[in-house]
Design a protein around this motif. Structure first.
Motif, PDB file in Angstrom:
ATOM      1  N   ASN A 206      24.836  44.900  62.732  1.00  0.00           N
ATOM      2  CA  ASN A 206      25.651  43.685  62.625  1.00  0.00           C
ATOM      3  C   ASN A 206      25.931  43.074  63.992  1.00  0.00           C
ATOM      4  OD1 ASN A 206      26.033  43.138  59.870  1.00  0.00           O
ATOM      5  ND2 ASN A 206      27.395  44.919  59.711  1.00  0.00           N
ATOM      6  N   TRP A 207      26.225  43.952  64.971  1.00  0.00           N
ATOM      7  CA  TRP A 207      26.437  43.433  66.317  1.00  0.00           C
ATOM      8  C   TRP A 207      25.158  42.791  66.848  1.00  0.00           C
ATOM      9  CZ3 TRP A 207      23.883  44.766  70.842  1.00  0.00           C
ATOM     10  CH2 TRP A 207      24.330  44.053  71.960  1.00  0.00           C
ATOM     11  N   PHE A 208      24.020  43.446  66.577  1.00  0.00           N
ATOM     12  CA  PHE A 208      22.728  42.980  67.089  1.00  0.00           C
ATOM     13  C   PHE A 208      22.428  41.561  66.585  1.00  0.00           C
ATOM     14  CE2 PHE A 208      18.189  42.784  67.751  1.00  0.00           C
ATOM     15  CZ  PHE A 208      17.980  43.577  68.872  1.00  0.00           C
ATOM     16  N   LEU A 209      22.812  41.313  65.336  1.00  0.00           N
ATOM     17  CA  LEU A 209      22.524  39.992  64.748  1.00  0.00           C
ATOM     18  C   LEU A 209      23.545  38.943  65.176  1.00  0.00           C
ATOM     19  CD1 LEU A 209      21.608  41.036  61.088  1.00  0.00           C
ATOM     20  CD2 LEU A 209      20.039  40.544  62.968  1.00  0.00           C
ATOM     21  N   SER A 210      24.634  39.391  65.835  1.00  0.00           N
ATOM     22  CA  SER A 210      25.741  38.468  66.083  1.00  0.00           C
ATOM     23  C   SER A 210      25.516  37.536  67.274  1.00  0.00           C
ATOM     24  CB  SER A 210      27.040  39.254  66.269  1.00  0.00           C
ATOM     25  OG  SER A 210      27.011  39.905  67.519  1.00  0.00           O
ATOM     26  N   GLY A 211      24.374  37.642  67.947  1.00  0.00           N
ATOM     27  CA  GLY A 211      24.049  36.584  68.905  1.00  0.00           C
ATOM     28  C   GLY A 211      23.705  36.987  70.314  1.00  0.00           C
ATOM     29  N   TRP A 212      24.482  37.900  70.902  1.00  0.00           N
ATOM     30  CA  TRP A 212      24.227  38.215  72.305  1.00  0.00           C
ATOM     31  C   TRP A 212      22.806  38.758  72.472  1.00  0.00           C
ATOM     32  CZ3 TRP A 212      22.752  41.946  75.712  1.00  0.00           C
ATOM     33  CH2 TRP A 212      23.048  41.728  77.064  1.00  0.00           C
TER      34      TRP A 212
ATOM     35  N   TYR B 271      -1.907  30.957  64.674  1.00  0.00           N
ATOM     36  CA  TYR B 271      -1.547  32.186  65.368  1.00  0.00           C
ATOM     37  C   TYR B 271      -1.669  33.408  64.466  1.00  0.00           C
ATOM     38  CZ  TYR B 271       0.817  29.046  68.683  1.00  0.00           C
ATOM     39  OH  TYR B 271       1.121  28.080  69.601  1.00  0.00           O
ATOM     40  N   ARG B 272      -1.780  34.566  65.138  1.00  0.00           N
ATOM     41  CA  ARG B 272      -1.653  35.845  64.428  1.00  0.00           C
ATOM     42  C   ARG B 272      -0.260  36.373  64.745  1.00  0.00           C
ATOM     43  NH1 ARG B 272      -1.552  40.228  66.665  1.00  0.00           N
ATOM     44  NH2 ARG B 272      -2.708  39.607  68.509  1.00  0.00           N
ATOM     45  N   ALA B 273       0.581  36.446  63.740  1.00  0.00           N
ATOM     46  CA  ALA B 273       1.984  36.774  63.992  1.00  0.00           C
ATOM     47  C   ALA B 273       2.278  38.256  63.768  1.00  0.00           C
ATOM     48  CB  ALA B 273       2.866  35.934  63.083  1.00  0.00           C
ATOM     49  N   TRP B 274       3.387  38.681  64.340  1.00  0.00           N
ATOM     50  CA  TRP B 274       3.858  40.055  64.114  1.00  0.00           C
ATOM     51  C   TRP B 274       5.373  40.031  64.062  1.00  0.00           C
ATOM     52  CZ3 TRP B 274       7.240  41.707  67.781  1.00  0.00           C
ATOM     53  CH2 TRP B 274       7.201  41.047  69.016  1.00  0.00           C
ATOM     54  N   ALA B 275       5.954  41.057  63.492  1.00  0.00           N
ATOM     55  CA  ALA B 275       7.412  41.130  63.434  1.00  0.00           C
ATOM     56  C   ALA B 275       7.826  42.578  63.402  1.00  0.00           C
ATOM     57  CB  ALA B 275       7.919  40.432  62.181  1.00  0.00           C
ATOM     58  N   SER B 276       8.931  42.863  64.071  1.00  0.00           N
ATOM     59  CA  SER B 276       9.442  44.231  63.952  1.00  0.00           C
ATOM     60  C   SER B 276      10.921  44.184  63.584  1.00  0.00           C
ATOM     61  CB  SER B 276       9.182  45.026  65.227  1.00  0.00           C
ATOM     62  OG  SER B 276      10.011  44.595  66.254  1.00  0.00           O
ATOM     63  N   GLY B 277      11.411  45.313  63.114  1.00  0.00           N
ATOM     64  CA  GLY B 277      12.787  45.321  62.642  1.00  0.00           C
ATOM     65  C   GLY B 277      13.376  46.715  62.580  1.00  0.00           C
TER      66      GLY B 277
ATOM     67  N   THR C 210      13.983  46.506  53.584  1.00  0.00           N
ATOM     68  CA  THR C 210      13.205  47.541  54.276  1.00  0.00           C
ATOM     69  C   THR C 210      13.545  47.578  55.761  1.00  0.00           C
ATOM     70  OG1 THR C 210      11.443  45.919  54.489  1.00  0.00           O
ATOM     71  CG2 THR C 210      11.235  47.522  52.713  1.00  0.00           C
ATOM     72  N   LEU C 211      13.416  46.429  56.422  1.00  0.00           N
ATOM     73  CA  LEU C 211      13.712  46.354  57.851  1.00  0.00           C
ATOM     74  C   LEU C 211      14.500  45.079  58.115  1.00  0.00           C
ATOM     75  CD1 LEU C 211      10.200  47.067  59.502  1.00  0.00           C
ATOM     76  CD2 LEU C 211      12.011  48.726  59.134  1.00  0.00           C
ATOM     77  N   ILE C 212      15.502  45.173  58.985  1.00  0.00           N
ATOM     78  CA  ILE C 212      16.224  43.976  59.439  1.00  0.00           C
ATOM     79  C   ILE C 212      15.529  43.486  60.702  1.00  0.00           C
ATOM     80  CG2 ILE C 212      18.389  43.151  60.441  1.00  0.00           C
ATOM     81  CD1 ILE C 212      18.752  43.652  57.526  1.00  0.00           C
ATOM     82  N   PRO C 213      15.028  42.242  60.697  1.00  0.00           N
ATOM     83  CA  PRO C 213      14.216  41.790  61.825  1.00  0.00           C
ATOM     84  C   PRO C 213      14.940  41.915  63.167  1.00  0.00           C
ATOM     85  CG  PRO C 213      14.273  40.145  60.081  1.00  0.00           C
ATOM     86  CD  PRO C 213      15.247  41.197  59.707  1.00  0.00           C
ATOM     87  N   THR C 214      14.208  42.365  64.177  1.00  0.00           N
ATOM     88  CA  THR C 214      14.738  42.349  65.541  1.00  0.00           C
ATOM     89  C   THR C 214      14.014  41.264  66.335  1.00  0.00           C
ATOM     90  OG1 THR C 214      13.195  44.123  66.037  1.00  0.00           O
ATOM     91  CG2 THR C 214      15.475  44.736  65.645  1.00  0.00           C
TER      92      THR C 214
END
Lengths: 426, 293
Positions: A330-336, A304-310, A167-171
């Motif tokens: 893919n670039w976003f997940l690659s580290g920088w 804690y009350r957690a949240w996540a977006s993606g 559904t969503l790739i975590p950011t």
């Protein structure tokens, strides 16, 4: 007139044809060939709140991938509204997992093909499995692992087991707690119940966003032993009634100074000393501290009350744009980008690649809960923490491991909003 | 030919404005009314014809009497501010207009001073309100001054995030809406009427009450309509200055819209509109604006 109409039409047909062709070439690119960039750079319209956007990430993405990121900035509620009503108005969206219960049934987002996401196996287990360091964490509310997969690409139902359609790739994600002014309180705070402690009468605040405010209220109620919840993120009408009743009682007794709805309001309340304990977001605590005012994002024993977006993809995205979206993800997940977000106090989706992009002392401070060896600088180069200080809440494992519940939209949302208005009117 | 043209001329002249009203006022209102009968889920609204939205707007309002339900309590709070702000702005507006028209002799000075009253319009509503916060806060300038002067020992909390601060900011924003129409009516009063009143032995108060007030009625009515409609629909001032703790009809609608509950928000909007229209209708019963103009 007629002539120009006709030529306009044929020009459009031609464009369509070339887009389809480019799409075909693009599809090939994902399977391993170097990305083919057409003469004109591709622009992705990136819809999200201001918090999830940073010009530095867009600039770096442009430098590495050649993709233009055009930020479309709206409020959290408007992200949802835009997805539901205008899915054509963006190419990539960064939204919260808890909204998915409203978004997926609308059919306006499509599943992300796990096979095209290179680091899909490295995504944080806190997101994919609800585990940190191999241990289960709180699963109440809309925990990302409950809504992570779809049955099929254009499915309207969540899959119980992992599938190829995400559904969503975590950011970014994080674990929220109460913010306090240690200088004005002058004693340790260890429990959520302190929010309604009469000691802080007229100096407490809660956030006036019903779906999140009610969760904080639930943490307080549970800590006070007033209500036992089946699932704080999906209350029954009776649980909602009890939760609101406690809030109304506290409000009538003058517990609250004010409620806040946006980031800046919460910063001002705390910085001006109007409140000493309140619901708060982590960057807001940092913002207060940057003014030279002591403020702690206080870890509490109930967790804690957690949240996540993606990242999500609109159902209408196709061709070159679609390939560019995968390339950007893919670039976003690659580290920088992950390192950039970790340095803001958020947590990134793929920890290993983020670690490679951070200095060891930075990693030790942000993720391992160790005292800072050197001054800790923010992404913009400003001083965040002096050498020797320790991050609130300790390490990633301590913090994400102590999640009690996740931001959520309840089945009884309409009733909850109605009761929340009753609280405000009380 | 000439007759036909002159018969249609007024319609043509009115057409552009009528069209603007139709597109930007009547049509959205009709849609709001229509949607208020629809059903909804978290992610969609479905055409239907149900009274559920109105029913839930007035949920338990009759059964809980004599206790007030949320909606009644919200309207009571909104009406309270409306009445208070109306009274204060009326007194202020009337006094200021009176001063400008009858006390200031030089027309230039009058124009300059009248323009000065519009200064609050030079910045946005929100900025005007936010500027009160550092002034009225617990550690704000007013409290510091009071404590510095030894008048109080502890900061006064009710200065901010209270009914007081809400009323203050609403008066601040709305007084000018009273001044301008009252000024307009007053400056049309024939000065010889005032002289006649004096000549007949009327005191200053009698002159104001029996001559100036009746002749300013149109301005008062127009100003009141402005103030009432603005205050009834307000949610920004009440939210910001009341610390989001004070209910208003507008705020309820806003909360529902952000929760994507458009049909119930539409139903509440229609209820609000009906209440405002009733107030205006009452005002118009007291003053026949068309006749007075």
């Amino acid at each position: 007139m007629k002539k120009s109409d006709k030529s306009g039409l044929s020009r459009r047909t031609l464009l369509k044809g070339s887009a389809a062709f480019a799409g075909f070439v693009g599809t090939q690119a994902v399977t391993g060939f170097p990305a083919v960039h057409a003469d004109e750079p591709i622009t992705l319209r990136y819809l999200s709140t201001a918090t999830n956007q940073s010009p530095a990430i867009a600039a770096k993405a442009k430098e590495v991938t050649g993709i233009n990121i055009e930020y479309v900035t709206v409020t959290t509620d408007d992200v949802t509204k835009r997805i539901v009503t205008q899915p054509d108005s963006f190419d990539l969206v960064d939204t919260e997992y808890f909204s998915l219960r409203n978004l997926i049934p609308s059919g306006n987002l499509m599943g992300i093909d796990a096979k095209k996401v290179k680091l899909v196996d490295k995504l944080a287990t806190a997101m994919t499995k609800g585990e940190v360091d191999g241990k289960k964490i709180g699963n109440q509310g809309t925990a990302p692992n409950k809504v992570f997969y779809l049955e099929k690409q254009r499915g309207k139902e969540f899959a119980k087991e992992p599938t190829d359609w995400i559904t969503l790739i975590p950011t970014t994600y994080n674990a929220d707690t109460l913010g306090i002014r240690p200088d004005l309180i002058g004693r340790p705070i260890t429990s959520w119940s302190e929010l309604l402690n009469p000691e802080f009468k007229g100096k407490a605040s809660i956030l006036n966003i019903p779906s999140i405010g009610i969760m904080d209220a639930a943490m307080v109620n549970e800590a006070m032993g007033k209500v036992q919840y089946g699932d704080k993120g999906n209350m029954t009408k009776e649980e909602i009634d009890k939760t609101i009743a406690t809030l109304i009682e506290a409000k009538k007794a003058g517990q609250f100074r004010a409620f806040w709805t946006d980031f800046n309001e919460s910063v001002n309340l705390m910085a001006s000393g109007e409140t000493v304990i309140q619901s708060m977001w982590s960057p807001a605590v940092t913002a207060v501290r940057l003014k030279g005012i002591p403020c702690t994002f206080q870890p509490l024993k109930e967790g804690y009350r957690a949240w996540a977006s993606g990242f999500g993809l609109p159902r209408t995205l196709k061709g070159k744009q679609l390939d560019a979206a995968y390339e950007f993800i893919n670039w976003f997940l690659s580290g920088w980008a992950g390192a950039y977000l970790n340095r803001q106090g958020y947590y990134s989706a793929v920890l290993e690649t983020a670690k490679e992009n951070m200095e060891p002392y930075e990693w030790a401070f942000w993720m391992e809960g160790k005292p800072a060896e050197k001054d800790i600088l923010g992404p913009d180069g400003g001083l965040l923490e002096k050498a020797g200080s320790v991050r609130d809440g300790g390490s990633y494992v301590e913090r994400m491991g102590a999640v009690a519940c996740w931001n959520s939209i309840m089945d009884e949302n309409a009733y909850m909003v109605q009761k929340w208005n009753e609280f405000i009117a009380a | 030919m000439l007759d036909a043209r002159s018969r249609w001329t007024p319609y043509w002249q009115a057409a552009p404005l009528a069209l603007v009203f139709l597109v930007f006022f009547v049509l959205p209102l009709a849609i709001t009314f229509m949607v208020s009968f629809w059903t909804y889920t978290g992610y969609s609204i479905e055409p239907a014809f149900v009274g559920d939205n109105y029913a839930s707007a007035f949920d338990k309002c009759l059964s809980s009497l004599p206790d007030l339900c949320t909606t009644f309590r919200t309207y009571l709070s909104t009406l309270k501010f409306c009445l208070l702000v109306w009274l204060i702005t009326l007194v202020l507006g009337f006094t200021i207009a009176y001063y400008l028209v009858f006390e200031i002799k030089s027309p230039t000075t009058r124009i300059v001073l009248a323009l000065l009253t519009t200064i609050p319009f030079w910045t946005s509503n929100v900025i005007r309100m936010i500027s009160w916060i550092p002034l009225l806060g617990r550690n704000g300038l007013v409290n510091q001054a009071l404590m510095g002067a030894g008048i109080t020992h502890e900061p006064i909390d009710w200065l901010l995030y209270s009914s007081f601060s809400v009323t203050l900011s609403l008066v601040h924003i709305n007084t000018v809406f009273m001044i301008v129409p009252i000024l307009n009516s007053m400056s049309r009063i024939d000065k010889s009427l005032i002289e006649a009143a004096y000549d007949n032995g009327a005191s200053a108060w009698q002159t104001i009450w029996n001559v100036i007030v009746p002749l300013s009625k149109t301005g008062i009515a127009i100003g009141s309509i402005f103030v009432v409609t603005v205050v009834m629909g307000d949610f920004i001032s009440i939210g910001l200055m009341g610390g989001q703790q004070i209910a208003s009809a507008g705020k309820v609608i806003e909360t529902q819209i952000t929760a994507l509950q458009f049909p119930i928000a539409a139903a509440n909007a229609i209820v609000l509109l009906a209440v405002v229209l009733m107030i205006i209708w009452t005002l118009l019963r007291l003053v026949d604006i068309r006749k007075e103009l």
